[in-house]
Design a protein around this motif. Sequence first.
Motif, PDB file in Angstrom:
ATOM      1  N   THR A  96       0.831  -1.207   0.000  1.00 23.20           N
ATOM      2  CA  THR A  96       0.000   0.000   0.000  1.00 23.20           C
ATOM      3  C   THR A  96       0.864   1.255   0.000  1.00 23.20           C
ATOM      4  OG1 THR A  96      -0.094   0.229   2.399  1.00 23.20           O
ATOM      5  CG2 THR A  96      -1.710  -1.266   1.373  1.00 23.20           C
ATOM      6  N   ARG A  97       0.213   2.394  -0.065  1.00 21.96           N
ATOM      7  CA  ARG A  97       0.921   3.678  -0.065  1.00 21.96           C
ATOM      8  C   ARG A  97       1.364   4.110   1.333  1.00 21.96           C
ATOM      9  NH1 ARG A  97      -2.638   7.833  -2.547  1.00 21.96           N
ATOM     10  NH2 ARG A  97      -0.802   9.098  -2.257  1.00 21.96           N
ATOM     11  N   HIS A  98       1.087   3.319   2.338  1.00 19.03           N
ATOM     12  CA  HIS A  98       1.493   3.619   3.703  1.00 19.03           C
ATOM     13  C   HIS A  98       2.985   3.971   3.772  1.00 19.03           C
ATOM     14  CE1 HIS A  98       1.347   3.318   8.097  1.00 19.03           C
ATOM     15  NE2 HIS A  98       2.408   2.539   8.048  1.00 19.03           N
ATOM     16  N   ILE A 102       4.603   7.386   5.482  1.00 22.35           N
ATOM     17  CA  ILE A 102       5.497   7.284   6.635  1.00 22.35           C
ATOM     18  C   ILE A 102       6.862   7.889   6.306  1.00 22.35           C
ATOM     19  CG2 ILE A 102       6.717   5.711   8.204  1.00 22.35           C
ATOM     20  CD1 ILE A 102       3.688   6.042   8.773  1.00 22.35           C
TER      21      ILE A 102
END
Length: 163
Positions: A96-98, A102
């Motif tokens: 995911t784009r997490h 971060i």
Amino acid sequence: MATQLKNLSDFSHTTVPDASPYKFAIAVAEWNAEITGSLYNGALEKLLAYGAKEDNILSVAVPGSFELSGAAEILLNKHPELDAVICLGCVIQGETRHFDFICDAVANGVTQVGIKHAKPVIFGVLTTDDQQQAIDRAGGKHGNKGDEAAITAIKMAHMAATL
């Protein structure tokens, strides 16, 4: 890749000042502990190797890399005598784009804390595509980013003290 065969933690081409006059903090993320533990060991060993006194090194653990900038802020507020804060973490790309959020938040947060306090706050956070890249940069074939972060902290503390 330019770094494919290069150990990035070679400091033979540069002069590293004596670290004994300076006080350091190391904030290390517990997430990806195998990697961050290696980064921490590298940073601590380098600080000591260049003369930092054990009593002048404060170490704190935080849950993850996202918390590093907050930890740096707390450290500098509670210990204004610190000459530099080293932030160590590891963020590995997932599905995911997490990862993007971060990495961006940590880089900007660390930068902002350093600017706010006019003190070196060192970004020793690995942002890798996979576990193997992290291993390679935490004491593997590309050196140890913890070593690099410690040398950067020493050099920046010295620069700030001698200007």
